[in-house]
Design an enzyme around this catalytic site. Structure first.
Site, PDB file in Angstrom:
ATOM      1  N   ALA A   1     -21.161 -28.856  14.287  1.00 32.43           N
ATOM      2  CA  ALA A   1     -20.827 -29.964  13.392  1.00 32.43           C
ATOM      3  C   ALA A   1     -19.439 -29.750  12.817  1.00 32.43           C
ATOM      4  O   ALA A   1     -18.933 -28.627  12.765  1.00 32.43           O
ATOM      5  CB  ALA A   1     -21.858 -30.065  12.262  1.00 32.43           C
ATOM      6  N   ASP A   2     -18.845 -30.844  12.398  1.00 27.07           N
ATOM      7  CA  ASP A   2     -17.568 -30.782  11.696  1.00 27.07           C
ATOM      8  C   ASP A   2     -17.584 -31.862  10.628  1.00 27.07           C
ATOM      9  O   ASP A   2     -18.084 -32.967  10.864  1.00 27.07           O
ATOM     10  CB  ASP A   2     -16.391 -31.012  12.641  1.00 27.07           C
ATOM     11  CG  ASP A   2     -15.066 -30.791  11.944  1.00 27.07           C
ATOM     12  OD1 ASP A   2     -14.804 -29.644  11.516  1.00 27.07           O
ATOM     13  OD2 ASP A   2     -14.297 -31.759  11.780  1.00 27.07           O
ATOM     14  N   THR A   3     -17.065 -31.546   9.463  1.00 25.19           N
ATOM     15  CA  THR A   3     -17.061 -32.478   8.343  1.00 25.19           C
ATOM     16  C   THR A   3     -15.655 -32.605   7.785  1.00 25.19           C
ATOM     17  O   THR A   3     -14.987 -31.598   7.554  1.00 25.19           O
ATOM     18  CB  THR A   3     -18.026 -31.997   7.235  1.00 25.19           C
ATOM     19  OG1 THR A   3     -19.339 -31.865   7.793  1.00 25.19           O
ATOM     20  CG2 THR A   3     -18.074 -32.967   6.068  1.00 25.19           C
TER      21      THR A   3
END
Length: 190
Positions: free
Chosen positions: A66-68
């Site tokens: 994931a990346d935010t």
């Protein structure tokens, strides 16, 4: 079939454990990119992390990444990544206070020769800060290493007036989306 989390983020590890998953956490080593669009940035980084870790695994493992990023609409260079230091935390809070911003996460699942990538977005409204609050928060160190320079699940909760969307997305891993994706790859809690 084992699950590998392509992240050493304490927040992602905790969220995934709370959801009941057993997994191994690994650093991806993927060099993150910042593109013009927050959705494209989060999705590209999530895919890159998942593929980087999947390429090192010999077996039947499923990789979750994931990346935010935090995005401030109407602000030149409005994509805010992770705060590098206390000065960065103060700068980011100064941009976010009294405004609504978006938290974009890309989620990627890789396994069995395929990769699925999805996106989640949550709106967050931060109140105007009182004099000294940004300095107080920056000094506690909690915002360093966090997208947008704050941790909603920590002391920064007092700065937030409202959120519209998935709370866990703002923390770093949109669990409802992630669970649906993992199920499609045959991965379930327990």
């Amino acid at each position: 079939m084992g699950l590998v989390l392509a992240s050493e983020s304490a927040r992602r590890v905790e969220l995934l454990r709370r959801a009941g998953y057993g997994f191994e956490a690994r650093r991806s080593g993927f060099p993150e990119v910042v593109l013009d669009d927050p959705r494209e940035t989060a999705v590209a980084n999530a895919r890159g992390k998942a593929e980087a870790v999947a390429s090192t695994l010999p077996g039947e493992e499923v990789v979750l990444a994931a990346d935010t990023v935090v995005y401030l609409p109407g602000e030149p260079g409005g994509i805010l990544g992770q705060a590098r230091d206390a000065g960065d935390v103060r700068r980011m809070l100064g941009l976010l206070e009294g405004r609504t911003h978006e938290v974009h996460s890309g989620v990627a699942v890789a396994g069995g020769g395929r990769v699925a990538v999805r996106h989640a977005v949550t709106e967050v409204r931060m109140r105007r800060l009182e004099p000294g609050e940004a300095e107080w928060y920056a000094a506690c160190g909690e915002g360093v290493g966090k997208a947008g320079g704050y941790a909603l699940q920590g002391r920064a909760a007092v700065f937030v007036e409202w959120i519209f969307g998935d709370y866990t997305n703002v923390v770093g891993l949109p669990l409802p989306l992630t669970i649906r994706m993992l199920r499609r790859f045959g991965v379930r809690p327990g």
